[in-house]
Scaffold this motif. Structure first.
Motif, short mmCIF file in Angstrom:
data_model
loop_
_atom_site.label_atom_id
_atom_site.label_comp_id
_atom_site.label_asym_id
_atom_site.label_seq_id
_atom_site.Cartn_x
_atom_site.Cartn_y
_atom_site.Cartn_z
N LEU A 29 5.82 -3.84 -2.37
CA LEU A 29 5.05 -2.68 -2.83
C LEU A 29 5.73 -2.02 -4.03
CD1 LEU A 29 3.97 -0.97 0.53
CD2 LEU A 29 2.69 -2.61 -0.86
N ILE A 47 3.06 0.02 -6.48
CA ILE A 47 1.97 0.59 -5.69
C ILE A 47 2.38 2.01 -5.31
CG2 ILE A 47 0.73 0.43 -3.50
CD1 ILE A 47 0.83 -2.63 -3.91
N TYR A 94 2.62 4.63 -3.06
CA TYR A 94 2.55 5.02 -1.64
C TYR A 94 3.59 6.10 -1.38
CZ TYR A 94 6.75 2.22 -0.82
OH TYR A 94 8.04 1.73 -0.84
N VAL A 145 0.07 2.68 5.84
CA VAL A 145 0.47 2.98 4.46
C VAL A 145 -0.28 4.21 4.01
CG1 VAL A 145 0.62 2.13 2.09
CG2 VAL A 145 0.85 0.53 4.00
N GLY A 194 -0.94 6.74 0.80
CA GLY A 194 -0.74 6.81 -0.64
C GLY A 194 -2.02 7.13 -1.38
N LEU A 243 -5.12 3.35 -2.99
CA LEU A 243 -4.68 2.14 -2.29
C LEU A 243 -5.77 1.07 -2.32
CD1 LEU A 243 -3.01 3.82 0.82
CD2 LEU A 243 -1.86 2.91 -1.21
N ASP A 244 -5.38 -0.15 -2.61
CA ASP A 244 -6.27 -1.30 -2.60
C ASP A 244 -5.97 -2.08 -1.31
OD1 ASP A 244 -7.38 -3.87 -2.87
OD2 ASP A 244 -7.03 -3.91 -5.03
N GLU A 245 -6.84 -1.91 -0.31
CA GLU A 245 -6.59 -2.49 1.01
C GLU A 245 -6.45 -4.01 0.95
OE1 GLU A 245 -8.53 -2.29 5.47
OE2 GLU A 245 -8.93 -0.66 4.07
N LEU A 252 -3.05 -4.82 -0.34
CA LEU A 252 -2.04 -4.49 0.67
C LEU A 252 -1.98 -5.57 1.76
CD1 LEU A 252 -2.52 -0.63 0.96
CD2 LEU A 252 -0.60 -1.85 -0.09
N CYS A 291 -4.76 2.02 6.11
CA CYS A 291 -4.52 2.71 4.83
C CYS A 291 -4.99 4.15 4.97
CB CYS A 291 -5.29 2.04 3.70
SG CYS A 291 -4.79 0.35 3.40
N GLU A 295 -5.55 7.34 2.65
CA GLU A 295 -5.63 7.82 1.28
C GLU A 295 -5.24 9.29 1.24
OE1 GLU A 295 -6.15 6.84 -2.58
OE2 GLU A 295 -6.69 5.43 -0.99
#
Length: 130
Positions: free
Chosen positions: A51, A56, A58, A86, A88, A91-93, A96, A125, A127
């Motif tokens: 990460l 990324i 997070y 995670v 953050g 986030l792009d699941e 990830l 995730c 957000e």
């Protein structure tokens, strides 16, 4: 690594400090707890490096570990479910999840037990807005 006998278990002197190991958690960490912590800790460490390398954004990474043991087989660990949480921004699941697969392939502890303990990972995730 050298282990020393103590009244209720063993003691290990490591560079970071002493570690007490015992089948009774009043006197030290139980061996199964250390095994699960080493698998989860290794996986999380590798995942975190990935990460960070990908920059990324997070704020937090939490791993919840659920363990199934078999009492009929000396209480052996049958399976471990690692839930990665995670927190953050943006986030792009999908990304990830892919990173989690890469972490699994590069975690020495998972690779060491993969043919004897079923290890499953999942991802949540969260957000963060602001």
């Amino acid at each position: 690594m050298k282990l020393f006998l103590k009244e209720q278990g063993m003691r290990i002197d490591l560079p970071y400090g002493e570690l007490d190991v015992s089948g009774n958690e009043e006197y030290g960490f139980r061996p199964f707890q250390l095994m699960v912590a080493s698998i989860a800790g290794c996986s999380a460490s590798v995942y975190r490096k990935i990460l960070d390398k990908q920059k990324i954004d997070y704020e937090d990474l939490i791993i919840n570990a659920e363990v199934e043991r078999n009492e009929m087989e000396a209480n052996r660990i049958e399976s471990i479910h690692l839930e990665f949480v995670v927190k953050g921004r943006y986030l792009d699941e999908g990304k990830l999840y892919k990173n989690l697969e890469v972490a699994r392939k590069n975690c020495s502890m998972i690779r060491s037990v993969e043919n004897s303990i079923n290890i499953k990972e999942s991802l949540e995730c969260i957000e963060i807005n602001s």
